[in-house]
Design a protein around this motif. Sequence first.
Motif, PDB file in Angstrom:
ATOM      1  N   PHE A  85     -18.104  58.585  22.580  1.00 47.96           N
ATOM      2  CA  PHE A  85     -18.909  57.978  23.646  1.00 47.96           C
ATOM      3  C   PHE A  85     -20.056  57.141  23.079  1.00 47.96           C
ATOM      4  CE2 PHE A  85     -21.788  57.754  27.262  1.00 47.96           C
ATOM      5  CZ  PHE A  85     -20.906  57.498  28.296  1.00 47.96           C
ATOM      6  N   GLU A  86     -20.305  57.239  21.795  1.00 53.71           N
ATOM      7  CA  GLU A  86     -21.474  56.582  21.202  1.00 53.71           C
ATOM      8  C   GLU A  86     -21.609  55.093  21.537  1.00 53.71           C
ATOM      9  OE1 GLU A  86     -24.106  56.391  17.144  1.00 53.71           O
ATOM     10  OE2 GLU A  86     -22.151  57.344  17.069  1.00 53.71           O
ATOM     11  N   PRO A  87     -20.538  54.296  21.584  1.00 53.28           N
ATOM     12  CA  PRO A  87     -20.713  52.874  21.916  1.00 53.28           C
ATOM     13  C   PRO A  87     -21.311  52.628  23.307  1.00 53.28           C
ATOM     14  CG  PRO A  87     -18.530  53.247  21.002  1.00 53.28           C
ATOM     15  CD  PRO A  87     -19.154  54.603  21.218  1.00 53.28           C
ATOM     16  N   TYR A  88     -21.287  53.631  24.156  1.00 52.55           N
ATOM     17  CA  TYR A  88     -21.754  53.481  25.539  1.00 52.55           C
ATOM     18  C   TYR A  88     -23.126  54.097  25.778  1.00 52.55           C
ATOM     19  CZ  TYR A  88     -16.818  52.568  25.656  1.00 52.55           C
ATOM     20  OH  TYR A  88     -15.583  52.053  25.371  1.00 52.55           O
ATOM     21  N   VAL A  89     -23.647  54.788  24.793  1.00 53.93           N
ATOM     22  CA  VAL A  89     -24.886  55.547  24.972  1.00 53.93           C
ATOM     23  C   VAL A  89     -26.042  54.638  25.394  1.00 53.93           C
ATOM     24  CG1 VAL A  89     -26.640  56.939  23.802  1.00 53.93           C
ATOM     25  CG2 VAL A  89     -24.229  57.462  23.497  1.00 53.93           C
ATOM     26  N   GLU A  90     -26.222  53.538  24.709  1.00 52.49           N
ATOM     27  CA  GLU A  90     -27.359  52.673  25.011  1.00 52.49           C
ATOM     28  C   GLU A  90     -27.301  52.138  26.443  1.00 52.49           C
ATOM     29  OE1 GLU A  90     -29.962  49.222  22.808  1.00 52.49           O
ATOM     30  OE2 GLU A  90     -28.153  49.962  21.854  1.00 52.49           O
ATOM     31  N   SER A  91     -26.142  51.664  26.885  1.00 52.75           N
ATOM     32  CA  SER A  91     -26.040  51.136  28.253  1.00 52.75           C
ATOM     33  C   SER A  91     -26.206  52.248  29.290  1.00 52.75           C
ATOM     34  CB  SER A  91     -24.728  50.384  28.462  1.00 52.75           C
ATOM     35  OG  SER A  91     -23.618  51.231  28.286  1.00 52.75           O
ATOM     36  N   VAL A  92     -25.726  53.441  28.981  1.00 54.60           N
ATOM     37  CA  VAL A  92     -25.895  54.561  29.912  1.00 54.60           C
ATOM     38  C   VAL A  92     -27.371  54.962  30.000  1.00 54.60           C
ATOM     39  CG1 VAL A  92     -25.387  57.022  30.257  1.00 54.60           C
ATOM     40  CG2 VAL A  92     -23.543  55.421  29.751  1.00 54.60           C
ATOM     41  N   LEU A  93     -28.062  55.003  28.869  1.00 51.57           N
ATOM     42  CA  LEU A  93     -29.486  55.357  28.897  1.00 51.57           C
ATOM     43  C   LEU A  93     -30.309  54.283  29.615  1.00 51.57           C
ATOM     44  CD1 LEU A  93     -29.946  56.920  25.358  1.00 51.57           C
ATOM     45  CD2 LEU A  93     -29.882  58.106  27.554  1.00 51.57           C
ATOM     46  N   GLN A  94     -29.959  53.033  29.437  1.00 48.22           N
ATOM     47  CA  GLN A  94     -30.634  51.962  30.177  1.00 48.22           C
ATOM     48  C   GLN A  94     -30.413  52.139  31.676  1.00 48.22           C
ATOM     49  OE1 GLN A  94     -28.948  48.458  28.383  1.00 48.22           O
ATOM     50  NE2 GLN A  94     -30.372  48.498  26.660  1.00 48.22           N
ATOM     51  N   THR A  95     -29.208  52.517  32.041  1.00 40.59           N
ATOM     52  CA  THR A  95     -28.889  52.748  33.456  1.00 40.59           C
ATOM     53  C   THR A  95     -29.658  53.956  33.991  1.00 40.59           C
ATOM     54  OG1 THR A  95     -26.700  51.796  33.137  1.00 40.59           O
ATOM     55  CG2 THR A  95     -27.010  53.173  35.095  1.00 40.59           C
ATOM     56  N   CYS A  96     -29.737  55.017  33.218  1.00 37.32           N
ATOM     57  CA  CYS A  96     -30.509  56.197  33.632  1.00 37.32           C
ATOM     58  C   CYS A  96     -31.955  55.807  33.917  1.00 37.32           C
ATOM     59  CB  CYS A  96     -30.450  57.283  32.561  1.00 37.32           C
ATOM     60  SG  CYS A  96     -28.873  58.126  32.433  1.00 37.32           S
ATOM     61  N   ASN A  97     -32.507  54.963  33.084  1.00 38.48           N
ATOM     62  CA  ASN A  97     -33.876  54.498  33.280  1.00 38.48           C
ATOM     63  C   ASN A  97     -33.995  53.693  34.580  1.00 38.48           C
ATOM     64  OD1 ASN A  97     -36.604  54.238  32.494  1.00 38.48           O
ATOM     65  ND2 ASN A  97     -36.180  52.215  31.662  1.00 38.48           N
ATOM     66  N   LYS A  98     -33.043  52.807  34.830  1.00 35.73           N
ATOM     67  CA  LYS A  98     -33.064  51.989  36.050  1.00 35.73           C
ATOM     68  C   LYS A  98     -32.908  52.849  37.296  1.00 35.73           C
ATOM     69  CE  LYS A  98     -31.385  47.819  33.846  1.00 35.73           C
ATOM     70  NZ  LYS A  98     -30.247  46.929  33.629  1.00 35.73           N
ATOM     71  N   VAL A  99     -32.088  53.877  37.211  1.00 41.40           N
ATOM     72  CA  VAL A  99     -31.884  54.767  38.363  1.00 41.40           C
ATOM     73  C   VAL A  99     -33.194  55.458  38.739  1.00 41.40           C
ATOM     74  CG1 VAL A  99     -30.751  56.914  39.091  1.00 41.40           C
ATOM     75  CG2 VAL A  99     -29.413  55.079  38.050  1.00 41.40           C
ATOM     76  N   LEU A 100     -33.987  55.797  37.748  1.00 44.45           N
ATOM     77  CA  LEU A 100     -35.277  56.428  38.032  1.00 44.45           C
ATOM     78  C   LEU A 100     -36.238  55.476  38.732  1.00 44.45           C
ATOM     79  CD1 LEU A 100     -36.002  58.541  34.856  1.00 44.45           C
ATOM     80  CD2 LEU A 100     -35.459  59.366  37.143  1.00 44.45           C
ATOM     81  N   GLU A 101     -36.026  54.170  38.583  1.00 44.56           N
ATOM     82  CA  GLU A 101     -36.900  53.184  39.201  1.00 44.56           C
ATOM     83  C   GLU A 101     -36.561  52.925  40.662  1.00 44.56           C
ATOM     84  OE1 GLU A 101     -36.550  49.889  36.507  1.00 44.56           O
ATOM     85  OE2 GLU A 101     -37.676  50.924  34.947  1.00 44.56           O
ATOM     86  N   ILE A 102     -35.430  53.414  41.124  1.00 40.40           N
ATOM     87  CA  ILE A 102     -35.061  53.266  42.535  1.00 40.40           C
ATOM     88  C   ILE A 102     -36.046  54.085  43.360  1.00 40.40           C
ATOM     89  CG2 ILE A 102     -33.269  53.712  44.267  1.00 40.40           C
ATOM     90  CD1 ILE A 102     -31.202  53.399  41.994  1.00 40.40           C
ATOM     91  N   ALA A 103     -36.524  53.491  44.443  1.00 39.93           N
ATOM     92  CA  ALA A 103     -37.528  54.155  45.276  1.00 39.93           C
ATOM     93  C   ALA A 103     -37.075  55.566  45.634  1.00 39.93           C
ATOM     94  CB  ALA A 103     -37.776  53.340  46.544  1.00 39.93           C
ATOM     95  N   PRO A 104     -37.964  56.547  45.444  1.00 40.59           N
ATOM     96  CA  PRO A 104     -37.582  57.933  45.730  1.00 40.59           C
ATOM     97  C   PRO A 104     -37.321  58.161  47.206  1.00 40.59           C
ATOM     98  CG  PRO A 104     -39.897  57.788  45.077  1.00 40.59           C
ATOM     99  CD  PRO A 104     -39.324  56.419  44.962  1.00 40.59           C
ATOM    100  N   SER A 105     -36.346  58.986  47.462  1.00 37.79           N
ATOM    101  CA  SER A 105     -36.037  59.421  48.823  1.00 37.79           C
ATOM    102  C   SER A 105     -35.276  60.739  48.720  1.00 37.79           C
ATOM    103  CB  SER A 105     -35.186  58.371  49.548  1.00 37.79           C
ATOM    104  OG  SER A 105     -33.883  58.347  49.026  1.00 37.79           O
ATOM    105  N   PRO A 106     -35.324  61.541  49.770  1.00 33.40           N
ATOM    106  CA  PRO A 106     -34.589  62.816  49.737  1.00 33.40           C
ATOM    107  C   PRO A 106     -33.093  62.627  49.470  1.00 33.40           C
ATOM    108  CG  PRO A 106     -36.112  62.786  51.579  1.00 33.40           C
ATOM    109  CD  PRO A 106     -36.125  61.399  50.989  1.00 33.40           C
ATOM    110  N   ASP A 107     -32.538  61.496  49.932  1.00 32.59           N
ATOM    111  CA  ASP A 107     -31.111  61.216  49.702  1.00 32.59           C
ATOM    112  C   ASP A 107     -30.781  61.122  48.222  1.00 32.59           C
ATOM    113  OD1 ASP A 107     -31.213  60.857  52.414  1.00 32.59           O
ATOM    114  OD2 ASP A 107     -30.206  58.930  52.416  1.00 32.59           O
ATOM    115  N   LEU A 108     -31.745  60.674  47.435  1.00 35.23           N
ATOM    116  CA  LEU A 108     -31.477  60.421  46.019  1.00 35.23           C
ATOM    117  C   LEU A 108     -31.802  61.597  45.107  1.00 35.23           C
ATOM    118  CD1 LEU A 108     -32.613  56.707  45.724  1.00 35.23           C
ATOM    119  CD2 LEU A 108     -30.300  57.609  45.883  1.00 35.23           C
TER     120      LEU A 108
END
Length: 160
Positions: free
Chosen positions: A90-113
Amino acid sequence: MIPDIFQYHSVIIPNMIKYIGDLSPKVIEKALIAIDIFLDGMEQEDIVQYLPVVVPKLIEVLLSDKSTSLMRAAAMSALGSAVTAAEDKFEPYVESVLQTCNKVLEIAPSPDLNSVRAENLNVLGKVANAFCKPEYKNSELFYTTYIMPIMEKVYQILVN
């Protein structure tokens, strides 16, 4: 005796990937859940062939404004399953997945999320456990550039 459904991955996974482009959120949600289940139960040598197609598709779902919270949670869970099953492949995908994890945290918080954020933490833990070890050449990069800043962001979310 229960049949080993995972032997049908070559039929199921490509078809489920096609359904991610469906117009119905319910169909997409079910396809993502099926992909997650299959990735979770697959062997490393089987999962590797799907990573180049599945990982970008899951990231696309996570970052799309059209995705429901269930779609995002299932996509994030599937990424976690892929990290676990693919191990070092999975190593070739780690950087893009971690970047995505960071972006997901930036989505406005809501109980749905909340479930998406919980799955996000799960993925972060799996990546850190697998790739932030001294034996990996990029472990320091992953840890200092992604894991620690994301965990600091998570801490700020929790205390605010």
